[in-house]
Design a protein around this motif. Structure first.
Motif, PDB file in Angstrom:
ATOM      1  N   PRO A 166       0.873  -1.288  -0.005  1.00 18.71           N
ATOM      2  CA  PRO A 166      -0.178  -0.232   0.204  1.00 18.71           C
ATOM      3  C   PRO A 166       0.847   1.148  -0.002  1.00 18.71           C
ATOM      4  N   ILE A 167       0.401   2.433  -0.870  1.00 17.97           N
ATOM      5  CA  ILE A 167       1.064   3.642  -0.731  1.00 17.97           C
ATOM      6  C   ILE A 167      -0.037   4.479  -0.525  1.00 17.97           C
ATOM      7  N   PRO A 168       0.369   5.910  -0.076  1.00 15.66           N
ATOM      8  CA  PRO A 168      -0.568   7.046  -0.131  1.00 15.66           C
ATOM      9  C   PRO A 168      -1.408   6.984  -1.285  1.00 15.66           C
ATOM     10  N   THR A 169      -0.983   6.837  -2.491  1.00 16.77           N
ATOM     11  CA  THR A 169      -1.790   7.209  -3.871  1.00 16.77           C
ATOM     12  C   THR A 169      -2.815   6.288  -4.154  1.00 16.77           C
ATOM     13  N   ASP A 170      -2.719   4.990  -3.290  1.00 16.52           N
ATOM     14  CA  ASP A 170      -3.874   4.139  -3.896  1.00 16.52           C
ATOM     15  C   ASP A 170      -5.260   4.780  -3.473  1.00 16.52           C
ATOM     16  N   ARG A 171      -5.567   5.477  -2.730  1.00 15.57           N
ATOM     17  CA  ARG A 171      -7.025   6.173  -2.354  1.00 15.57           C
ATOM     18  C   ARG A 171      -7.378   6.899  -3.565  1.00 15.57           C
ATOM     19  N   GLN A 172      -6.522   7.769  -4.105  1.00 19.16           N
ATOM     20  CA  GLN A 172      -6.968   8.483  -5.361  1.00 19.16           C
ATOM     21  C   GLN A 172      -7.148   7.678  -6.489  1.00 19.16           C
ATOM     22  N   ILE A 173      -6.223   6.780  -6.593  1.00 17.43           N
ATOM     23  CA  ILE A 173      -6.277   5.800  -7.873  1.00 17.43           C
ATOM     24  C   ILE A 173      -7.473   5.107  -7.722  1.00 17.43           C
ATOM     25  N   GLU A 174      -8.315   4.719  -6.563  1.00 13.09           N
ATOM     26  CA  GLU A 174      -9.353   3.927  -6.487  1.00 13.09           C
ATOM     27  C   GLU A 174     -10.474   4.811  -6.853  1.00 13.09           C
ATOM     28  N   VAL A 175     -10.484   6.177  -6.434  1.00  7.74           N
ATOM     29  CA  VAL A 175     -11.303   6.949  -6.725  1.00  7.74           C
ATOM     30  C   VAL A 175     -11.296   7.342  -8.180  1.00  7.74           C
ATOM     31  N   ASP A 176     -10.459   7.325  -8.978  1.00  9.26           N
ATOM     32  CA  ASP A 176     -10.365   8.114 -10.291  1.00  9.26           C
ATOM     33  C   ASP A 176     -10.681   6.862 -11.135  1.00  9.26           C
ATOM     34  N   ILE A 177     -10.493   5.582 -10.955  1.00  9.16           N
ATOM     35  CA  ILE A 177     -10.682   4.656 -12.075  1.00  9.16           C
ATOM     36  C   ILE A 177     -12.011   4.336 -12.396  1.00  9.16           C
ATOM     37  N   PRO A 178     -12.791   4.332 -11.460  1.00  5.90           N
ATOM     38  CA  PRO A 178     -14.508   4.150 -11.841  1.00  5.90           C
ATOM     39  C   PRO A 178     -15.079   5.163 -12.683  1.00  5.90           C
ATOM     40  N   ARG A 179     -14.293   6.329 -12.992  1.00  6.69           N
ATOM     41  CA  ARG A 179     -14.563   7.414 -13.621  1.00  6.69           C
ATOM     42  C   ARG A 179     -13.958   7.690 -15.144  1.00  6.69           C
ATOM     43  N   CYS A 180     -13.112   6.754 -15.185  1.00  3.26           N
ATOM     44  CA  CYS A 180     -12.210   6.774 -16.460  1.00  3.26           C
ATOM     45  C   CYS A 180     -12.814   6.062 -17.584  1.00  3.26           C
ATOM     46  N   HIS A 181     -13.197   6.688 -18.609  1.00  6.40           N
ATOM     47  CA  HIS A 181     -13.672   5.827 -19.867  1.00  6.40           C
ATOM     48  C   HIS A 181     -14.565   4.732 -19.518  1.00  6.40           C
ATOM     49  N   GLN A 182     -15.374   4.909 -18.446  1.00  4.56           N
ATOM     50  CA  GLN A 182     -16.047   3.855 -18.324  1.00  4.56           C
ATOM     51  C   GLN A 182     -17.235   3.220 -19.088  1.00  4.56           C
ATOM     52  N   TYR A 183     -17.490   4.272 -20.188  1.00  2.00           N
ATOM     53  CA  TYR A 183     -18.625   3.874 -21.195  1.00  2.00           C
ATOM     54  C   TYR A 183     -17.972   2.586 -22.030  1.00  2.00           C
ATOM     55  N   ASP A 184     -16.556   2.499 -21.961  1.00  2.00           N
ATOM     56  CA  ASP A 184     -16.074   1.254 -22.574  1.00  2.00           C
ATOM     57  C   ASP A 184     -16.366   0.019 -21.992  1.00  2.00           C
ATOM     58  N   GLU A 185     -16.585  -0.947 -22.441  1.00  2.00           N
ATOM     59  CA  GLU A 185     -17.196  -2.249 -21.776  1.00  2.00           C
ATOM     60  C   GLU A 185     -15.877  -2.797 -21.129  1.00  2.00           C
ATOM     61  N   LEU A 186     -14.729  -2.764 -21.917  1.00  2.00           N
ATOM     62  CA  LEU A 186     -13.321  -3.456 -21.438  1.00  2.00           C
ATOM     63  C   LEU A 186     -13.083  -2.995 -20.164  1.00  2.00           C
ATOM     64  N   LEU A 187     -12.869  -1.476 -20.293  1.00  2.00           N
ATOM     65  CA  LEU A 187     -12.083  -0.728 -19.370  1.00  2.00           C
ATOM     66  C   LEU A 187     -13.110  -0.483 -18.000  1.00  2.00           C
ATOM     67  N   SER A 188     -14.445  -0.655 -18.107  1.00  2.00           N
ATOM     68  CA  SER A 188     -15.282  -0.834 -16.859  1.00  2.00           C
ATOM     69  C   SER A 188     -15.456  -2.058 -16.343  1.00  2.00           C
ATOM     70  N   SER A 189     -15.044  -3.182 -16.904  1.00  2.00           N
ATOM     71  CA  SER A 189     -15.014  -4.628 -16.266  1.00  2.00           C
ATOM     72  C   SER A 189     -14.237  -4.580 -14.866  1.00  2.00           C
ATOM     73  N   PRO A 190     -14.445  -5.461 -13.934  1.00  2.00           N
ATOM     74  CA  PRO A 190     -13.624  -5.488 -12.727  1.00  2.00           C
ATOM     75  C   PRO A 190     -12.368  -5.890 -13.081  1.00  2.00           C
ATOM     76  N   GLN A 191     -11.843  -6.903 -14.316  1.00  2.88           N
ATOM     77  CA  GLN A 191     -10.535  -6.926 -14.775  1.00  2.88           C
ATOM     78  C   GLN A 191      -9.973  -5.825 -15.467  1.00  2.88           C
ATOM     79  N   GLY A 192     -10.406  -5.039 -16.138  1.00  3.28           N
ATOM     80  CA  GLY A 192     -10.083  -3.603 -16.309  1.00  3.28           C
ATOM     81  C   GLY A 192      -9.689  -2.783 -15.267  1.00  3.28           C
ATOM     82  N   HIS A 193     -10.500  -2.814 -14.128  1.00  5.56           N
ATOM     83  CA  HIS A 193     -10.180  -1.856 -12.881  1.00  5.56           C
ATOM     84  C   HIS A 193      -8.869  -2.500 -12.522  1.00  5.56           C
TER      85      HIS A 193
END
Length: 871
Positions: free
Chosen positions: A489-516
């Protein structure tokens, strides 16, 4: 992927279980549909290339959670032929052992899923169904066939991930469950009949569970089906193999790896070569070490050869789709997909008196394991006029002297068509894919040719590898990526976790749990491996294109991202990046003034500065404002330019919005950029190239750009002016007395138009040491130099061909051009580049020339004159 050869493309379909619409996850967001989860898990299956496994090709998501899977297929299966039991067992075990090494089990092993090619080699089909459905938790049907399921699997019963009544999920099936299925399959082959197929399912399952009380399960099964004499006549080693497979207790049953090493296979194991995984393009091993020429070279030049069958399976499928292939249409024609009127799909409901109405459970939502063969006739008919030379193109310059076929001449006209049309042209894409495939196979030795052909276009199928080649990726990237700690764990983990669900989530591949998960690992690897930099919001958007194109190769996505950021976003991710951003935006503002003075004056007048809209553009290289399909086309060109090319893209975007910007004030412009209108990316790319070609190299000089490279600078790459191409940034050029010197940020901001170096002035004027200048067809120089020194200084010495326009008489207090006898001279130079020359200045003497637009009376068009400040 392996070549198609005698294989076919097969497709089968199933439904993922639907989720309730009124339930959200722990993060407050709607639950990810099961079909998208399956789509994300499926991607890793495409990387499994083994002689005993059918190659997975693609998966598509349709309506109502329908999924269609495309894979390598053969019409013949084990149920159609009888073969020696030991040979079948050994080949099946090879496939099972490979799966187990990658943490997977088959769970659906049955005769119809053991296919045979034309040489009689066995290949396991549908081996990924258990894995992609999360052990059956994402579908409404069980994985496997009751007659072949192991006792421990039957004892656990069915399981559904969304069923709230199931407090604990059953243990996942292990490798030993497939050994039981293999034992039943071998027993049926030896006995010559199917087991337990004429018994009701409940009785069948009870009988299998009672086998736990028996010592010799093989004898009991033989007695039950009246084939005891047949079984007793089998060789001793075959009987021993059956007994080892059909051990009731999993703890005593061997794994595929253990069974492969059994002495029963001593005679046949020497007949099979051990499988060697194909080497990656980016590795430390020699990729060509295993290549051998056949004894008879004429075997390479067979007449009437089926060239298409020698292409990779994924290429053939891609071309099949371009040629009009439609998966759902094929399945509908075979009766697999049946549409029903909406009224017939109403659910069943009960009245108060207990009377029921409506439909029962729709059986179409259960698994139909029928595999439909996709016909390649339409594709072959489309490619019938493509000559054999298209499949084996020459890579050197000598190919230009060879006679061209009619098909190649037709394709030469296709190059002039819009990119979106070229990407849908089957013949054109075939030639481009084959060419890039050969170039990439020779990478890095053919890097220059990759760069040259990428200037035409990049085929979407090979875009990921082509980008890696353009970025100069080399070496064992997998070992480097695996050596990075991505778990602590690093301090940046929290911000990464917040940003990923908002990044190009219209795409089926990137919105999948494996993509995250992959998003998180790649981003964290970059943050950990660059301790001098920090994570800024927008880094996730930069990662998205690379991750999408290299979804199954995190190491390559990380390597591309690590090479891209220093080239185009050097020091943008410092903890304090304000000085870098401010210099970048100032240079961009000067680029607007150089290419479009009228727009620059208007934006400055209303106070709509780049700080208000351009930071997300450049911090994410436009990935935050454009969808992925536009980014791909934009970056295809961006990667061919140097770090100044993004300025040209930004100016090209503004020029598409020019009329609306000029007609609006500050508030309207803010609203316009809060929801950016549709941008024509192809037009933006073409305009960017033009702007880049006519921008002096030193005009975009930045003090905080990437330091000069130690390698020699070569020509022949990039865009540059017509007839000349520049590979490197201005910072990489050798420094001379004529080079441009860096300016303090305060000085840079005080000037509205960019400065250029003396060497660029010479280059623009195309002057020789003798003072001669090359002229246009109209007989006028391409640029004009305006000397704003006094007449006395001008007469003392000046640049040949320059115009004297003293600053004191021609410019007002705020730098605006005023009417005087000398200013009329400038009207004859409409549309030219204006270079302003004066004495060398100190910071206290800084002055500004406001960009102007000159109009000529009765002219129908206005031409912009863009001045350069002082050298």
């Amino acid at each position: 992927m392996r070549p198609l050869r005698d294989a076919q493309l097969g497709a089968f379909t199933f439904f993922a279980s639907a989720l309730p619409h009124d339930v959200c996850g722990s993060n407050g967001l709607p639950l990810t549909p099961n079909s998208i989860k399956i789509l994300g898990r499926f991607q890793i299956l495409k990387t499994f290339t083994h002689p005993r496994l059918c190659q997975y090709v693609d998966i598509s998501r349709g309506k109502h959670e329908r999924l269609v899977v495309v894979a390598e297929h053969y019409e013949s299966s084990l149920s159609d032929f009888q073969r020696q039991g030991k040979t079948v067992a050994y080949e099946v075990l090879e496939g099972l052992e490979f799966m187990n090494k990658h943490g997977m089990v088959h769970r659906a092993l049955a005769p119809n899923n053991v296919l045979m090619d034309h040489k009689g080699n066995l290949k396991l089909a549908k081996f990924g169904l258990y894995y992609m459905t999360d052990r059956g938790g994402d579908v409404d049907f069980p994985i496997g066939y009751p007659s072949y399921l192991a006792p421990e699997v039957i004892a656990q019963g069915s399981f559904h991930a969304s069923d709230p009544s199931n407090e604990e999920a059953p243990l996942p099936s292990g490798p030993k469950s497939d050994i039981w299925s293999l034992g039943v399959l071998l027993f049926e082959m030896c006995a010559g009949r199917r087991l337990l197929h004429n018994i009701e399912i409940s009785e069948r399952l009870k009988f299998i569970l009672t086998l736990g009380c028996m010592d010799d399960i093989v004898t009991v099964l033989a007695e039950e089906h009246g084939c005891l004499d047949t079984i007793k006549d089998l060789p001793v080693n075959v009987l021993e193999l059956l007994r080892k497979c059909l051990i009731f207790l999993p703890s005593k049953r061997p794994t595929p790896a253990e069974l492969l090493g059994d002495e029963v296979f001593n005679e046949i194991s020497c007949l099979y070569m051990p499988f060697q995984k194909p080497l990656s393009l980016f590795s430390s091993s020699l990729r060509c070490a295993h290549l051998e020429l056949p004894e008879d070279i004429s075997d390479l030049c067979k007449e009437e050869e089926d060239y298409l069958s020698e292409r990779a399976i994924d290429e053939v499928y891609y071309l099949w789709c371009l040629a009009g292939g439609d998966l759902e249409k094929e399945l509908t024609n075979q009766g697999i997909i049946q549409s029903k009127p909406p009224l017939c799909t109403l659910p069943k409901f009960l009245l108060e008196d207990g009377e029921s109405f409506g439909q029962g459970r729709d059986r179409s939502f259960l698994l139909d394991d029928t595999t439909v063969t996709l016909s390649l006739c339409q594709l072959r008919n489309r490619l019938k006029d493509v000559g054999g030379e298209a499949y084996y193109p020459l890579l050197e310059e000598e190919q230009s002297s060879l006679p061209q076929s009619a098909s190649s001449q037709d394709l030469s006209t296709t190059v002039t068509l819009p990119l979106i049309i070229r990407e849908r042209d089957t013949e054109y894409q075939l030639t481009r894919i084959v060419l890039f495939h050969r170039l990439l196979q020779a990478y890095p030795y053919k890097r220059d040719l990759v760069w040259k052909d990428a200037r035409v276009d990049i085929p979407p199928l090979v875009r990921g590898m082509a980008w890696a080649a353009l970025l100069g990726i080399e070496g064992d990237i997998q070992a480097k990526y695996e050596g990075i700690d991505k778990d602590t764990p690093i301090p940046t983990d929290r911000q990464i976790e917040v940003d990923i669900p908002r990044c190009h989530q219209y795409d089926e591949l990137l919105s999948s749990p494996q993509g995250h998960v992959k998003f998180r690992r790649v981003l964290k690897a970059w943050v950990v491996s660059h301790p001098d930099l920090v994570y800024w919001q927008g880094l996730d958007s930069l990662c998205a294109p690379f991750l999408y194109l290299n979804f199954n190769n995190e190491a390559l996505a990380y390597a591309c991202m690590s090479a891209f950021i220093p080239k185009y976003l050097y020091n943008f991710f410092l903890k304090d990046n304000s000085h870098v951003i401010q210099e970048y935006l100032t240079v961009f503002s000067q680029m607007i003034a150089f290419h479009d003075p009228e727009l620059s004056n208007h934006l400055n007048q209303i106070g709509f500065i780049p700080d208000l809209y351009a930071i997300p553009w450049f911090l994410t290289m436009f990935t935050h404002v454009f969808p992925l399909h536009k980014i791909f086309h934009l970056w295809d060109t961006l990667l061919l330019g140097n770090s100044s090319f993004p300025f040209c893209i930004g100016v090209a975007i503004l020029q598409q919005l020019r009329d609306r910007l000029l007609a609006n004030g500050f508030n309207e412009c803010i609203l316009l950029f809060s929801d950016l209108p549709e941008i024509d990316i192809e037009r933006c790319v073409h305009e960017s190239i033009k702007l880049f070609s006519w921008t002096p190299k030193s005009a975009t000089y930045r003090q905080h750009a990437q330091p000069p490279k130690t390698t020699a600078v070569t020509d022949g790459n990039g865009f540059g002016r017509p007839g000349t191409y520049y590979f490197s940034d201005y910072q990489d050029m050798p420094r001379t007395d004529l080079s441009r010197e860096p300016l303090a940020l305060s000085e840079l901001k005080a000037e509205l138009s960019p400065r250029i170096s003396a060497e660029d002035l010479i280059d623009l004027c195309e002057l020789s040491l003798a003072g001669g200048g090359k002229r246009t067809r109209a007989g006028r120089p391409k640029i004009v130099a305006v000397d704003v020194r006094s007449a006395e200084d001008f007469n003392r010495g000046h640049l040949s061909g320059s115009v004297n326009l003293p600053y004191s008489s021609a410019f007002g207090p705020d730098g605006e051009l005023v009417q005087c006898p000398g200013t009329g001279v400038l009207h004859s130079f409409r549309g030219r580049v204006i270079v302003v020359i004066s004495h060398a200045m100190k910071s206290a003497d800084t002055w500004r020339i406001k960009p102007v637009r000159c109009r000529k009376k009765h002219d129908s068009e206005d031409r912009i004159m863009s001045p350069f400040p002082i050298l």
